[in-house]
Design an enzyme around this catalytic site. Sequence first.
Site, PDB file in Angstrom:
ATOM      1  N   GLY A  41      17.564 -75.092 -85.314  1.00 39.55           N
ATOM      2  CA  GLY A  41      18.911 -75.416 -84.848  1.00 39.55           C
ATOM      3  C   GLY A  41      18.982 -75.453 -83.338  1.00 39.55           C
ATOM      4  N   TYR A 101      30.376 -68.674 -97.359  1.00 36.58           N
ATOM      5  CA  TYR A 101      29.744 -68.479 -96.051  1.00 36.58           C
ATOM      6  C   TYR A 101      29.380 -67.010 -95.863  1.00 36.58           C
ATOM      7  CZ  TYR A 101      29.011 -67.955 -91.078  1.00 36.58           C
ATOM      8  OH  TYR A 101      28.468 -67.637 -89.850  1.00 36.58           O
ATOM      9  N   THR A 156      31.244 -72.150 -80.018  1.00 35.59           N
ATOM     10  CA  THR A 156      30.267 -73.233 -80.132  1.00 35.59           C
ATOM     11  C   THR A 156      30.944 -74.340 -80.935  1.00 35.59           C
ATOM     12  OG1 THR A 156      29.372 -72.387 -82.225  1.00 35.59           O
ATOM     13  CG2 THR A 156      28.369 -71.554 -80.191  1.00 35.59           C
ATOM     14  N   PHE A 160      30.716 -74.451 -83.992  1.00 41.72           N
ATOM     15  CA  PHE A 160      30.797 -73.829 -85.319  1.00 41.72           C
ATOM     16  C   PHE A 160      32.111 -74.150 -86.027  1.00 41.72           C
ATOM     17  CE2 PHE A 160      32.174 -70.289 -87.993  1.00 41.72           C
ATOM     18  CZ  PHE A 160      31.081 -70.054 -88.802  1.00 41.72           C
TER      19      PHE A 160
END
Length: 262
Positions: free
Chosen positions: A13, A157, A192, A194
């Site tokens: 990543g 998640y 980020t 995200f």
Amino acid sequence: MVDLDGSIALVTGASSGIGTACARSFARAGARLVLLARSGDRLRELQAELADDSGGACYVLPCDVRDRAAVTAAVASLPPSWSDIDVLVNNAGLSRGFDRFPDCSIEDWEEMIDTNLKGLLYVTRALVPGMVARDRGHIINIGSIAGHQTYPRGNVYCATKAAVRALSEGLKLDLLGTAVRVSSVDPGLVETNFSNVRFHGDRVQAAKTYAGMTPLTPEDIAEVVAFCASRPPHVNISEVLVIPTDQSSSTLVHRRLPDERA
């Protein structure tokens, strides 16, 4: 403190966020970088940036961690001078969706499980035997506060990040007696891409995640990762939970009104 100069670190990543910050941090420490992510173009841009800024040597591996065959082939394709990985930073991961369990998209579940869990397993399994054979190496998994504390609408998640935490513990147990170390760095709110990914590109909704508070930066987490990697061989930073001062749990965040932030 261990000198990372000349060591080889593979970062998954690596094309954005924490992964890019980790690559920059390791490059500044003199490490050679294997950059792995789906976006080959972005990896090549980062490769050129690191060469210009720090003279860091980088090898680019465009690869989707969800594809087991591609991961195996990518690792096998590393030239001998790049194949003895000293540090693996398992950073690739994402969250998709923020719905109650009955309303979730199964496709979102599968993407999270395939990336956060299976992808981490594929890359780790491809590299750990070599570390064991050389009797050195360090696996640093980027987890989450979500692996410690489940929160509403986090369901799958949170489950994947709890699994990452359990796998980190399991690896330490199975690698006992070798010099291979395992660390888990678990962030709270980090600004980020995200949340933009979680909300499927809804930037207005994503911005609310960090509204009124000061989140962590990718560089904050990269510093912790580099600290873990640079400890003496007899020291293993097993687990680090890193949260912003404005956050005290997965759901408790202090948010200031606009005039308070002025």
